[in-house]
Design a protein around this motif. Structure first.
Motif, PDB file in Angstrom:
ATOM      1  N   ASN A   1       1.515   8.113   2.812  1.00 57.00           N
ATOM      2  CA  ASN A   1       1.619   9.384   2.814  1.00 57.00           C
ATOM      3  C   ASN A   1       1.598  10.100   4.196  1.00 57.00           C
ATOM      4  O   ASN A   1       0.393   9.629   4.998  1.00 57.00           O
TER       5      ASN A   1
ATOM      6  N   ARG B   1       0.603  -1.055  -0.236  1.00 54.87           N
ATOM      7  CA  ARG B   1      -0.041  -0.236  -0.106  1.00 54.87           C
ATOM      8  C   ARG B   1       0.889   1.004   0.232  1.00 54.87           C
ATOM      9  O   ARG B   1       2.043   1.729   0.836  1.00 54.87           O
ATOM     10  N   PRO B   2       0.400   2.472  -0.635  1.00 53.39           N
ATOM     11  CA  PRO B   2       1.193   3.459  -0.143  1.00 53.39           C
ATOM     12  C   PRO B   2       0.691   4.078   0.337  1.00 53.39           C
ATOM     13  O   PRO B   2      -0.441   4.246   1.367  1.00 53.39           O
TER      14      PRO B   2
END
Length: 57
Positions: free
Chosen positions: A26, A23-24
């Motif tokens: 940020n 999963r990304p």
């Protein structure tokens, strides 16, 4: 009636799942998940306080 209507497994899994490397991530996504977990925890604490006031006192 659907049997999975009251399935709370995914709700508890949201609190205790491990990080998925696929999963990304940020800052915005981490912040959103933190706020979601905090708001769910605050709701549950408030609900427990209401139950205490209604049934114990």
């Amino acid at each position: 009636m659907r049997k999975d209507l009251f399935n709370l497994g995914p709700v508890f899994g949201y609190f205790f799942r491990k990080n998925d490397p696929n999963r990304p991530t940020n800052f915005n996504l981490r912040t959103m998940h933190f706020i979601n977990k905090l708001s769910l925890a605050m709701f549950l604490v408030g609900f427990l306080v209401l139950l205490y006031r209604w049934f114990i006192r």
